[in-house]
Design a protein around this motif. Structure first.
Motif, mmCIF file in Angstrom:
data_model
loop_
_atom_site.group_PDB
_atom_site.id
_atom_site.type_symbol
_atom_site.label_atom_id
_atom_site.label_comp_id
_atom_site.label_asym_id
_atom_site.label_seq_id
_atom_site.Cartn_x
_atom_site.Cartn_y
_atom_site.Cartn_z
ATOM 1 N N THR A 102 0.694 -1.043 -0.028
ATOM 2 C CA THR A 102 -0.166 -0.334 0.095
ATOM 3 C C THR A 102 0.921 1.273 -0.229
ATOM 4 O O THR A 102 1.601 1.629 0.313
ATOM 5 N N VAL A 103 0.614 1.762 -0.644
ATOM 6 C CA VAL A 103 1.123 3.247 -1.078
ATOM 7 C C VAL A 103 0.083 4.026 0.126
ATOM 8 O O VAL A 103 -1.021 4.688 -0.265
ATOM 9 N N GLY A 104 0.662 4.656 0.881
ATOM 10 C CA GLY A 104 -0.272 6.114 2.037
ATOM 11 C C GLY A 104 0.758 7.178 1.865
ATOM 12 O O GLY A 104 1.096 7.219 1.712
ATOM 13 N N GLU A 105 -0.439 8.075 2.129
ATOM 14 C CA GLU A 105 -0.019 9.643 2.232
ATOM 15 C C GLU A 105 -0.329 10.641 3.518
ATOM 16 O O GLU A 105 -1.599 9.875 4.134
ATOM 17 N N LEU A 106 1.130 11.154 4.089
ATOM 18 C CA LEU A 106 0.953 11.355 5.030
ATOM 19 C C LEU A 106 -0.120 12.887 5.141
ATOM 20 O O LEU A 106 0.631 13.322 4.002
ATOM 21 N N GLY A 107 -0.575 13.843 6.704
ATOM 22 C CA GLY A 107 -1.066 15.048 6.618
ATOM 23 C C GLY A 107 -2.170 14.817 5.792
ATOM 24 O O GLY A 107 -2.978 16.229 6.189
ATOM 25 N N LYS A 108 -2.679 13.921 5.445
ATOM 26 C CA LYS A 108 -4.016 13.825 5.067
ATOM 27 C C LYS A 108 -5.304 12.604 5.807
ATOM 28 O O LYS A 108 -4.910 11.604 5.182
ATOM 29 N N ALA A 109 -6.481 13.288 6.263
ATOM 30 C CA ALA A 109 -7.114 12.158 6.621
ATOM 31 C C ALA A 109 -8.602 12.327 5.717
ATOM 32 O O ALA A 109 -9.105 13.295 5.473
ATOM 33 N N THR A 110 -9.102 11.259 4.938
ATOM 34 C CA THR A 110 -10.723 11.347 4.243
ATOM 35 C C THR A 110 -10.912 10.277 5.209
ATOM 36 O O THR A 110 -10.844 9.297 6.389
ATOM 37 N N SER A 190 9.321 8.311 0.825
ATOM 38 C CA SER A 190 8.860 9.747 0.605
ATOM 39 C C SER A 190 8.427 10.635 0.439
ATOM 40 O O SER A 190 7.329 11.041 0.286
ATOM 41 N N PRO A 191 8.296 11.647 1.815
ATOM 42 C CA PRO A 191 6.948 12.307 2.671
ATOM 43 C C PRO A 191 6.405 13.084 1.190
ATOM 44 O O PRO A 191 6.976 13.606 0.450
ATOM 45 N N PRO A 192 5.325 13.225 1.180
ATOM 46 C CA PRO A 192 3.995 12.881 2.396
ATOM 47 C C PRO A 192 3.939 11.135 1.690
ATOM 48 O O PRO A 192 2.898 11.050 2.759
ATOM 49 N N ARG A 207 -6.379 -0.142 4.897
ATOM 50 C CA ARG A 207 -7.044 1.440 5.852
ATOM 51 C C ARG A 207 -6.546 1.669 7.337
ATOM 52 O O ARG A 207 -6.536 3.294 7.819
ATOM 53 N N SER A 208 -7.415 0.947 7.931
ATOM 54 C CA SER A 208 -7.231 1.416 9.653
ATOM 55 C C SER A 208 -6.193 1.147 9.740
ATOM 56 O O SER A 208 -5.291 1.861 10.873
ATOM 57 N N LEU A 209 -5.254 0.104 9.661
ATOM 58 C CA LEU A 209 -3.724 0.996 9.732
ATOM 59 C C LEU A 209 -2.986 1.988 9.745
ATOM 60 O O LEU A 209 -2.307 2.319 10.293
ATOM 61 N N VAL A 210 -3.373 2.477 7.543
ATOM 62 C CA VAL A 210 -2.771 3.728 7.497
ATOM 63 C C VAL A 210 -3.148 4.915 8.436
ATOM 64 O O VAL A 210 -2.137 5.775 8.729
ATOM 65 N N ASP A 211 -4.753 4.479 8.723
ATOM 66 C CA ASP A 211 -5.136 5.639 9.391
ATOM 67 C C ASP A 211 -4.206 5.773 11.067
ATOM 68 O O ASP A 211 -3.648 6.993 11.571
ATOM 69 N N ASP A 212 -4.517 4.583 11.460
ATOM 70 C CA ASP A 212 -3.827 4.409 13.063
ATOM 71 C C ASP A 212 -2.322 4.852 13.014
ATOM 72 O O ASP A 212 -1.970 5.836 13.676
ATOM 73 N N ILE A 213 -1.529 4.672 12.080
ATOM 74 C CA ILE A 213 -0.136 4.788 11.523
ATOM 75 C C ILE A 213 -0.150 6.261 11.745
ATOM 76 O O ILE A 213 1.271 7.479 12.941
ATOM 77 N N GLY A 214 -0.949 7.429 11.001
ATOM 78 C CA GLY A 214 -1.043 9.073 11.460
ATOM 79 C C GLY A 214 -1.291 8.575 12.388
ATOM 80 O O GLY A 214 -0.516 10.330 12.782
ATOM 81 N N LYS A 215 -2.053 8.931 12.919
ATOM 82 C CA LYS A 215 -2.082 9.007 14.479
ATOM 83 C C LYS A 215 -0.952 9.031 14.487
ATOM 84 O O LYS A 215 -0.713 9.625 16.207
ATOM 85 N N GLU A 216 -0.091 7.628 15.212
ATOM 86 C CA GLU A 216 0.252 7.566 16.398
ATOM 87 C C GLU A 216 2.053 8.470 16.005
ATOM 88 O O GLU A 216 3.084 8.571 16.789
ATOM 89 N N LEU A 217 1.873 8.906 14.860
ATOM 90 C CA LEU A 217 2.867 9.725 14.202
ATOM 91 C C LEU A 217 2.592 11.610 14.778
ATOM 92 O O LEU A 217 3.604 12.204 14.014
#
Length: 293
Positions: A102-110, A190-192, A207-217
């Motif tokens: 999966t490719v995730g993007e930091l800085g934005k939640a949906t 390679s942020p974001p 999707r939950s994993l990526v959302d949780d990682i963003g919050k943890e960071l």
């Protein structure tokens, strides 16, 4: 004369189609739901055999077919299909391990936790380092608790949560439930944007994993791209049939070729705790099923 030859050929195709029993894998492209893809496959096989399906009589379906674990419409990759008596074997696919890239993007939640949704929050991410990211991944490896996404195929009163939300109903989040992550590794930072490989058990939502990682960071994140690279023993590189190969003969060959893959997986796999380990194949998300159609 030509008509009788054509009829005989169609009858042979129909007989071969009805004789198919087993599991095989197809490629689900990004866009359609898993149900859409399965219906396309079914229509192609029935058309080749010159057969018509009566959709109003489920008990008299002339072709029994199903899939072993949905991918989001926005995801692509391995979709395991059961045909004939093979549909009874699909439960093992739901419970078995799966691999995703999966490719995730930091800085934005949906709201959907992926790129198809509406942005609900934006936060800074320039404080996040690769080292911190890899360290945080340790928290999500092993036997963990996870809250499924609101936009999912989980049901309330017989209706999918995603459907209820689209109709404007208020929906409460399901309680956290135990899931297992066997391998989790950061393969690009390679942020974001970042890329992770995950191998997990049934009921897991990337999707939950990526959302949780963003919050943890101390930021937020959502899924931009998702590919299921392995489901059970079926891999994206070796076993999937592309749409131009969805024919009765190729399905029959694939069932035979993949029969040896169906030995039971070990009942328990020990999760790795090294987040820097790169998965060898790269589930939707094992069950990351916003639609689970």
């Amino acid at each position: 004369m030509a008509g009788s030859v054509a009829s005989a050929a169609a009858a042979q195709k129909a007989a071969k189609l009805h004789s198919l029993n087993g599991l095989f894998a197809i490629y689900k492209k990004q866009g359609p739901t898993s149900a859409d893809v399965l219906n396309t496959l079914k229509d192609k096989l029935l058309k080749e055999a010159d057969l018509k399906q009566n959709s109003k009589k489920r008990k008299k379906q002339i072709l029994k077919i199903g899939h072993g674990g949905t991918l989001d419409s926005s995801a692509s990759g391995v979709l395991v299909v059961g045909i004939g008596k093979g549909t009874k074997m699909l439960g093992t696919m739901l419970a078995g391990s799966k691999k995703y890239t999966t490719v995730g993007e930091l800085g934005k939640a949906t709201d959907t936790l992926d790129a198809t949704g509406t942005v609900t929050q934006e936060k800074a991410y320039d404080h996040i380092t690769k080292e911190e990211f890899e360290e945080k991944l340790k928290k999500f490896t092993g036997n963990i608790m996870q809250v499924p996404p609101l936009y999912s195929a989980l049901k309330k009163d017989g209706q999918r949560l995603s459907v209820l939300l689209k109709r404007g109903h208020e929906v409460e989040a399901k309680p956290a439930r135990p899931v297992t992550v066997y391998n989790l590794s950061l393969t690009d930072f390679s942020p974001p944007l970042f890329t992770i490989d995950v191998e997990c058990g049934g009921g897991f939502y990337v999707r939950s994993l990526v959302d949780d990682i963003g919050k943890e960071l101390s930021s937020c994140a959502h899924v931009k791209e998702l590919v299921r690279t392995k489901q059970g023993a079926f891999t994206l590189d070796e076993h999937v049939l592309q749409e131009d190969s969805w024919t009765i003969d190729r399905v029959a060959e694939s069932i035979q070729e993949c029969a040896h893959l169906l030995s039971p997986e070990p009942a328990f796999k020990k999760p790795r705790t090294d987040p820097c380990h790169t998965s060898d194949a790269g589930n939707g998300e094992a069950g990351d099923e916003k639609e689970q159609s």
